[in-house]
Design an enzyme around this catalytic site. Structure first.
Site, PDB file in Angstrom:
ATOM      1  CE  LYS A 128      -5.109  -5.107  -9.022  1.00  0.00           C
ATOM      2  NZ  LYS A 128      -5.241  -4.555  -7.659  1.00  0.00           N
ATOM      3  CB  SER A 170      -5.767  -2.012  -5.429  1.00  0.00           C
ATOM      4  OG  SER A 170      -5.905  -1.491  -6.736  1.00  0.00           O
TER       5      SER A 170
END
Length: 581
Positions: free
Chosen positions: A477, A434
């Site tokens: 996040k 990611s």
């Protein structure tokens, strides 16, 4: 290419079009389980009608008491009212025991076919036992006797941890009778006891690993068994699906003696449900998860409303936020260096999700990803991998990112630069791909010598063609970076770049949504890597004009300058080669 800046409406599931659904929930009584678990219901009906062979149903589900009880209850509804007698009547004398046909329902071994379930069971609980008394013997029935003529719902894991128990149960169903055994293998039964006729259907619940072990240990029976699943979530396509989910949730609440949820209870529950499933179009069906939300909301005010649910969620987040707050404090105290203002070359704010064993939930925090370039042979050094702190998937992401960049440069020679990429102040293993978009941005910034805007964080996975692929933990996040920016005061220029295919996974907390609505924070959704670069460097990756300024041309120009500089310092015998160039 242009990127898409998301509006605040995109950051949570859009349920404005379903507001009329909430008023229809209590209008009619329906079989809520049939609407959300049609495969399970069909399998239960099928096993109820099975009269030949080994009537075994394997259900892929959790094995806790909530699931077992729910399946047993539904099986009892399918079986309707019992009308036949099963088992028999034992007549016990001092020296012998005789068995008579069932006639009196008050006798412990004469039953009417009731469904029973058990999460954990021992030998005596399942098969009963012979009790020795001073005046003779007494037969104590087990669960298998009480479920005779109907269905027994058990945890598959329980049976697998007690293989002798399973072998005896399987033999009893195959023979159609229950044989009595002594609890002490060294001491036989004092009298001969006739076996009891058995007519039993068996439902075994287990997760995929447990079912796989069962398939390996008993492949023949596995092939003969009926299989189904307790579906853990429901795809929401239209208002009928949402209505079915709401009615299922309300059914669970009423069965647990909670009040009917108010209409304003549903929107925050749906938002929390989307965080749980990680998909705006998918809602959970897990009884335990739903009952937990209902129970905690009820504890806040003895009603099921928006206010009580939001209060419960806020308290839960506060109780579980100790570690996350300490990590964020480390950043705010500059013990972990994360820049949220200014511009720097070769440094990008990536986004990570932290999961700690024993902690109930993950949380997000920014990670400083840096890159330096230097003259070399084109090798890209992944420092995390070199020191064995990087996982295989992370290494794969680095290699894919490298392949994309080399293909974009279209070089006829080897890249004369080498690069070193690292997660700064990271002291544990890093894995996953990611961060590959953030690493690519740091690398291009270093090669083009172009500063990166530190007010923007980046997450996303890159393929070899520059397409941005989805990543996990997106809500955590974004909220992690927002928390740091908000604590340092929002500048109206801060934000996060995410993959466009992740927009359906968003269900952000209200603080982030409000900041985006007020223009204090921004979220951009992109499809390709070259859409991220203008946002964080203010320079396009590729220019539409032939000699226009862009990051790609800057890198190529730097390569030419380096090659010319290297050639000018060659020893004099080779300097004549420059003439041919």
């Amino acid at each position: 290419m242009s990127s898409s800046q998301l509006s605040w409406q995109d950051l949570q599931p859009n349920i404005s079009g379903y507001s009329s659904v909430f008023s229809l929930i209590a209008e009619e009584k329906t079989d809520s389980l049939a609407k959300v678990q049609p495969r399970l219901l069909n399998a239960l009906k099928y096993i109820h009608q099975q009269t030949e062979g080994f009537p075994l149903l394997l259900v892929c589900s959790q094995e806790n008491v909530d699931y077992l009880k729910l399946i047993a209850h539904q099986m009892q509804l399918i079986a309707s009212e019992p009308c036949n007698l099963y088992g028999g009547h034992y007549h016990i004398n001092t020296d012998y025991v005789t068995l008579h046909p069932p006639s009196d329902p008050s006798h412990p071994f004469t039953v009417t076919g009731q469904v029973h379930f058990a999460e954990w069971i021992e030998n005596n609980q399942l098969f009963g036992y012979v009790r020795l008394r001073h005046d003779g013997i007494q037969l104590e029935p087990g669960l298998i006797h009480r479920a005779n003529g109907s269905t027994l719902v058990l945890s598959l894991h329980t049976l697998q941890t007690q293989p002798l128990l399973w072998l005896r149960l399987k033999r009893a169903i195959q023979l159609g009778s229950i044989e009595w055994q002594s609890t002490d293998e060294r001491s036989p039964l004092p009298v001969s006891i006739p076996p009891l006729p058995l007519n039993l259907k068996l439902v075994l619940c287990g997760n995929r690993n447990t079912l796989a072990a069962f398939q390996e240990n008993d492949p023949e029976l596995y092939e003969l068994a009926t299989y189904t699943e307790f579906e853990e979530n429901l795809q929401i396509v239209d208002e009928h699906d949402l209505l079915a989910w709401c009615r299922w949730t309300q059914h669970l609440a009423l069965e647990a003696n909670f009040p009917i949820p108010q209409m304003n209870f549903w929107p925050p529950l749906i938002r929390e449900a989307v965080r749980y499933t990680y998909d705006q179009k998918v809602l959970p069906l897990c009884p335990r998860w739903l009952l937990r939300q209902i129970r905690e909301a009820f504890m806040q005010g003895h009603t099921l409303s928006e206010a009580t649910l939001l209060s419960a969620l806020k308290l839960r987040n506060w109780r579980e936020a100790f570690l996350a707050e300490r990590m964020h404090d480390e950043i705010l105290l500059k013990q972990i260096i994360i820049e949220t203002n200014g511009e720097l070359v070769g440094q990008v704010n990536g986004l990570s999700v932290v999961e700690v064993p024993g902690h109930p939930r993950p949380w997000g925090e920014p990670s400083r990803i840096t890159c330096v370039t230097y003259p070399g042979d084109g090798e890209f050094t992944d420092v995390e991998r070199k020191v064995e702190l990087g996982g295989k998937i992370h290494a794969k992401g680095i290699m894919i990112m490298q392949a994309y960049l080399i293909a974009e440069l279209e070089l006829e020679q080897q890249l004369p630069f080498s690069a070193s990429l690292v997660f700064e102040q990271s002291y544990s293993e890093v894995d996953g791909d990611s961060a590959s978009l953030a690493e690519l941005c740091a690398l291009i910034s270093a090669l083009a010598n172009q500063p990166v805007n530190q007010q923007i964080a980046v997450t996303g996975s890159v393929d070899q063609f520059g397409n941005i692929q989805p990543v996990g933990g997106l809500n955590e996040k974004i909220e992690g970076f927002f928390t740091i920016c908000n604590a340092r005061k929002l500048t109206s220029q801060q934000g996060v770049i995410i993959p466009a295919c992740n927009v359906r996974n968003l269900s952000l907390n209200q603080d982030v949504v409000d900041a985006v609505e007020q223009g204090l924070f921004h979220i951009w959704a992109i499809n390709r890597a070259d859409e991220a670069l203008p946002l964080i460097t203010r320079v396009a990756w590729r220019s539409e004009k032939e000699n226009g300024d862009c990051l790609l041309s800057r890198i190529k120009e730097r390569i030419i300058q380096f090659n010319n500089h290297e050639a000018s310092y060659r020893p004099w015998p080779f300097s004549w080669l420059n003439w041919f160039k």
